[in-house]
Design a protein around this motif. Structure first.
Motif, mmCIF file in Angstrom:
data_model
loop_
_atom_site.group_PDB
_atom_site.id
_atom_site.type_symbol
_atom_site.label_atom_id
_atom_site.label_comp_id
_atom_site.label_asym_id
_atom_site.label_seq_id
_atom_site.Cartn_x
_atom_site.Cartn_y
_atom_site.Cartn_z
ATOM 1 N N GLY A 132 -38.876 36.312 -47.246
ATOM 2 C CA GLY A 132 -39.830 36.246 -48.361
ATOM 3 C C GLY A 132 -40.227 37.642 -48.802
ATOM 4 N N VAL A 133 -40.110 37.860 -50.113
ATOM 5 C CA VAL A 133 -40.345 39.208 -50.654
ATOM 6 C C VAL A 133 -41.737 39.720 -50.269
ATOM 7 C CG1 VAL A 133 -40.535 40.545 -52.793
ATOM 8 C CG2 VAL A 133 -38.733 38.868 -52.563
ATOM 9 N N TYR A 134 -42.757 38.880 -50.320
ATOM 10 C CA TYR A 134 -44.112 39.345 -50.006
ATOM 11 C C TYR A 134 -44.203 39.864 -48.565
ATOM 12 C CZ TYR A 134 -45.683 36.802 -54.217
ATOM 13 O OH TYR A 134 -45.845 36.330 -55.494
ATOM 14 N N PHE A 167 -27.468 32.248 -50.677
ATOM 15 C CA PHE A 167 -28.012 32.588 -52.002
ATOM 16 C C PHE A 167 -29.143 31.632 -52.328
ATOM 17 C CE2 PHE A 167 -25.013 35.445 -54.330
ATOM 18 C CZ PHE A 167 -24.132 35.672 -53.280
ATOM 19 N N ASN A 168 -30.284 32.145 -52.686
ATOM 20 C CA ASN A 168 -31.457 31.382 -53.150
ATOM 21 C C ASN A 168 -31.420 29.871 -52.874
ATOM 22 O OD1 ASN A 168 -31.319 33.988 -54.840
ATOM 23 N ND2 ASN A 168 -33.420 33.271 -55.037
ATOM 24 N N THR A 169 -31.796 29.539 -51.669
ATOM 25 C CA THR A 169 -31.876 28.134 -51.274
ATOM 26 C C THR A 169 -33.225 27.578 -51.711
ATOM 27 O OG1 THR A 169 -30.601 28.798 -49.351
ATOM 28 C CG2 THR A 169 -31.594 26.617 -49.276
ATOM 29 N N PRO A 196 -40.782 26.770 -55.660
ATOM 30 C CA PRO A 196 -42.012 26.032 -55.323
ATOM 31 C C PRO A 196 -43.237 26.577 -56.046
ATOM 32 C CG PRO A 196 -41.217 27.313 -53.433
ATOM 33 C CD PRO A 196 -40.141 27.356 -54.467
ATOM 34 N N ARG A 197 -43.225 27.878 -56.352
ATOM 35 C CA ARG A 197 -44.364 28.452 -57.091
ATOM 36 C C ARG A 197 -44.435 27.873 -58.511
ATOM 37 N NH1 ARG A 197 -46.803 32.830 -55.118
ATOM 38 N NH2 ARG A 197 -47.177 33.771 -57.140
ATOM 39 N N PHE A 198 -43.303 27.874 -59.191
ATOM 40 C CA PHE A 198 -43.284 27.346 -60.569
ATOM 41 C C PHE A 198 -43.644 25.851 -60.576
ATOM 42 C CE2 PHE A 198 -40.231 30.541 -62.901
ATOM 43 C CZ PHE A 198 -41.134 31.560 -62.628
ATOM 44 N N ILE A 214 -47.523 29.564 -65.599
ATOM 45 C CA ILE A 214 -46.299 29.798 -64.823
ATOM 46 C C ILE A 214 -46.033 31.294 -64.889
ATOM 47 C CG2 ILE A 214 -43.822 29.325 -64.671
ATOM 48 C CD1 ILE A 214 -44.353 26.564 -65.821
ATOM 49 N N THR A 215 -46.028 31.937 -63.725
ATOM 50 C CA THR A 215 -45.984 33.402 -63.677
ATOM 51 C C THR A 215 -44.549 33.900 -63.558
ATOM 52 O OG1 THR A 215 -46.284 33.236 -61.287
ATOM 53 C CG2 THR A 215 -48.271 33.616 -62.606
ATOM 54 N N VAL A 216 -43.994 34.334 -64.670
ATOM 55 C CA VAL A 216 -42.645 34.932 -64.659
ATOM 56 C C VAL A 216 -42.802 36.442 -64.459
ATOM 57 C CG1 VAL A 216 -40.627 35.459 -66.082
ATOM 58 C CG2 VAL A 216 -41.610 33.166 -66.121
ATOM 59 N N GLU A 248 -38.337 46.970 -56.680
ATOM 60 C CA GLU A 248 -37.207 46.951 -57.602
ATOM 61 C C GLU A 248 -36.573 45.566 -57.497
ATOM 62 O OE1 GLU A 248 -33.377 49.872 -58.330
ATOM 63 O OE2 GLU A 248 -34.022 49.466 -56.313
ATOM 64 N N ASP A 249 -36.445 44.871 -58.609
ATOM 65 C CA ASP A 249 -35.902 43.510 -58.555
ATOM 66 C C ASP A 249 -34.380 43.541 -58.696
ATOM 67 O OD1 ASP A 249 -35.987 40.785 -58.247
ATOM 68 O OD2 ASP A 249 -36.727 40.334 -60.264
ATOM 69 N N ILE A 250 -33.762 42.433 -58.353
ATOM 70 C CA ILE A 250 -32.329 42.271 -58.545
ATOM 71 C C ILE A 250 -32.122 41.571 -59.878
ATOM 72 C CG2 ILE A 250 -30.362 40.937 -57.669
ATOM 73 C CD1 ILE A 250 -31.617 41.672 -54.836
ATOM 74 N N ARG A 284 -29.206 40.360 -61.467
ATOM 75 C CA ARG A 284 -28.321 39.194 -61.590
ATOM 76 C C ARG A 284 -27.842 38.773 -60.207
ATOM 77 N NH1 ARG A 284 -24.108 39.178 -66.411
ATOM 78 N NH2 ARG A 284 -24.356 36.973 -65.963
ATOM 79 N N ARG A 285 -27.686 37.488 -60.055
ATOM 80 C CA ARG A 285 -27.176 37.033 -58.757
ATOM 81 C C ARG A 285 -26.474 35.685 -58.918
ATOM 82 N NH1 ARG A 285 -31.556 36.656 -54.464
ATOM 83 N NH2 ARG A 285 -31.194 38.831 -53.976
ATOM 84 N N ARG A 286 -25.184 35.730 -58.736
ATOM 85 C CA ARG A 286 -24.385 34.507 -58.800
ATOM 86 C C ARG A 286 -23.253 34.621 -57.789
ATOM 87 N NH1 ARG A 286 -19.660 32.873 -61.633
ATOM 88 N NH2 ARG A 286 -19.676 30.648 -62.080
HETATM 89 N N1 UDP Z 1 -40.427 35.355 -59.452
HETATM 90 C C1 UDP Z 1 -41.206 35.064 -60.578
HETATM 91 N N2 UDP Z 1 -42.410 34.468 -60.375
HETATM 92 C C2 UDP Z 1 -42.896 34.136 -59.157
HETATM 93 C C3 UDP Z 1 -42.100 34.426 -58.012
HETATM 94 C C4 UDP Z 1 -40.859 35.048 -58.203
HETATM 95 O O1 UDP Z 1 -40.814 35.336 -61.722
HETATM 96 O O2 UDP Z 1 -44.014 33.584 -59.067
HETATM 97 C C5 UDP Z 1 -39.111 35.982 -59.683
HETATM 98 C C6 UDP Z 1 -38.795 37.156 -58.765
HETATM 99 O O3 UDP Z 1 -39.310 38.362 -59.289
HETATM 100 C C7 UDP Z 1 -37.281 37.122 -58.772
HETATM 101 C C8 UDP Z 1 -36.949 35.637 -58.876
HETATM 102 O O4 UDP Z 1 -38.128 35.019 -59.382
HETATM 103 O O5 UDP Z 1 -36.765 37.771 -59.920
HETATM 104 C C9 UDP Z 1 -36.588 35.004 -57.526
HETATM 105 O O6 UDP Z 1 -37.605 35.350 -56.613
HETATM 106 P P1 UDP Z 1 -37.607 34.815 -55.122
HETATM 107 O O7 UDP Z 1 -38.671 35.557 -54.390
HETATM 108 O O8 UDP Z 1 -37.659 33.321 -55.121
HETATM 109 O O9 UDP Z 1 -36.167 35.170 -54.561
HETATM 110 P P2 UDP Z 1 -35.355 36.566 -54.485
HETATM 111 O O10 UDP Z 1 -35.990 37.587 -55.361
HETATM 112 O O11 UDP Z 1 -35.360 36.922 -53.053
HETATM 113 O O12 UDP Z 1 -34.031 36.176 -55.000
#
Ligand code: UDP
Length: 339
Positions: A81-83, A179-181, A195-197, A207-209, A284-286, A288-290
């Motif tokens: 978890g990123v946090y 990958f993102n389960t 789960p947050r969304f 909804i926090t993007v 720093e975010d990622i 693209r991921r596929r």
């Molecule tokens: N993210 C978001 N809102 C949130 C939580 C995460 O927009 O409330 C974004 C986050 O910045 C990332 C993507 O959603 O770009 C996936 O985040 P997550 O922590 O689920 O997985 P990871 O970054 O490890 O792939």
């Protein structure tokens, strides 16, 4: 079959455990309940073949015995978890690297050769901008953003440990880059976006993007992930290999927010939040991921059984039920989505 699952009270581990118990296997879970949760295994504790040890993998005194007992080991214990990764940079390295090594030493010492599945992560691909990530790519770790990449570093180390022990001691091992389960029992507490969304949409909250929302991810239902791990463990041709495990449908975080809102029939506002507000300065975010899944498919014939829409509908339903239990009376009135 005897199955040992480290981190088995976690989101993914509990599904792996459930799968094996349903099949009549004996399952031993060890978990320190840091991100894992007793509630995740409540269902499983009714099975006579289930055993749980609340212990830290770094010091657990039952490890050698459990490793010698197991026919198959899933190593899923990790700080995730990123946090949490941002908040506990030293813990990430200690738990994720030292625990993996300790496990592999125990397996070697047992003289027995269980099948070992080590959970790695798509994070090892780091900040690469290619749209498709395949196992033969070079891995790289950014020097920007301080300790942000510790998780990635720890998983690269786990891969190296797994492959080295496999080669030197002839232990049948496969490394799964997950990958993102997502799916039932995943918590949004440590960052996970789905789960947050879902919770935000069901509660009618914003909804926090994070960032511009153009970043992409590819989400795999946890039951598909568990099945893929199980299939990989049985394939002799997968031994000594790194294999991507996930779903190759790519979606931007903006589109995910829209999709969740639509499936929930919610009127939540989609709010863009700067990364610095979400994660602090050092992030720093990622983009693209596929995953490329050719290797997984070739080795196992794997096909997905769950679409993202199915998973979201199930999560939305469960989240609504939980909300109405918490409120003690009927849930907020919302339009039910008809698929
Ligand atoms: N993210 C978001 N809102 C949130 C939580 C995460 O927009 O409330 C974004 C986050 O910045 C990332 C993507 O959603 O770009 C996936 O985040 P997550 O922590 O689920 O997985 P990871 O970054 O490890 O792939």
């Amino acid at each position: 079959m005897h199955v040992l699952i480290t981190g088995g009270a976690g989101f993914i581990g509990s599904h792996v455990a459930q799968r094996h118990l349903a099949r009549g296997d004996k399952v031993h879970v060890v978990d320190d309940l840091s991100t894992g949760n007793r509630a995740n295994i409540q269902l499983l504790e009714g099975y006579p073949n289930f055993r749980f040890d609340h212990a830290d993998m770094l010091v657990w005194d039952g490890l050698e015995r459990a490793a010698a007992w197991a026919d198959r080991i899933y190593h899923l214990a990790a700080v995730v978890g990123v946090y949490r990764v941002i908040a506990e940079p030293t813990r990430v390295l200690a738990t994720n690297i030292a625990a993996c090594e300790r496990l592999l030493r125990a397996v070697t010492a047992s003289g027995w050769k269980p099948h070992v599945v080590i959970a790695s992560s798509s994070e090892v691909y780091g900040h690469r901008l290619e749209s498709e990530l395949h196992e033969q790519m070079d891995l790289s770790v950014s020097t920007r953003a301080g300790t942000r990449w510790n998780y990635s570093v720890s998983k690269i180390a786990d891969e190296a440990l797994g492959l080295s022990y496999a080669q030197k001691f002839d232990i049948p091992t496969v490394i799964a880059r997950l990958f993102n389960t997502t799916g039932p029992r995943q918590t949004g507490r440590y960052g996970m976006v789905v789960p947050r969304f879902v919770e935000q949409a069901v509660k009618g909250e914003e909804i926090t993007v994070y960032g511009d929302g153009l970043q992409t991810r590819s989400f795999c239902d946890v039951r598909d992930t568990s099945r893929a791990l199980d299939m990989l463990a049985t394939k002799a041709t997968a031994e000594g290999l790194v294999v991507n495990v996930g779903n190759d449908r790519e979606i931007s975080v903006n589109d995910l927010a829209e999709l969740v809102r639509e499936r929930a029939g919610s009127d939540s506002i989609i709010q863009h939040v700067p990364y610095v507000t979400a994660y602090g300065e050092d992030f720093e975010d990622i983009r693209r991921r596929r995953p490329v899944l050719d290797r997984l498919r070739k080795l196992t014939g794997f096909e997905h059984e769950h679409t993202l829409e199915d998973t979201l509908d199930e999560l939305i339903r469960t989240s609504r039920e939980q909300q109405s239990r918490e409120n003690g009376h009927g849930h907020r009135s919302m339009v039910c989505h008809q698929s």
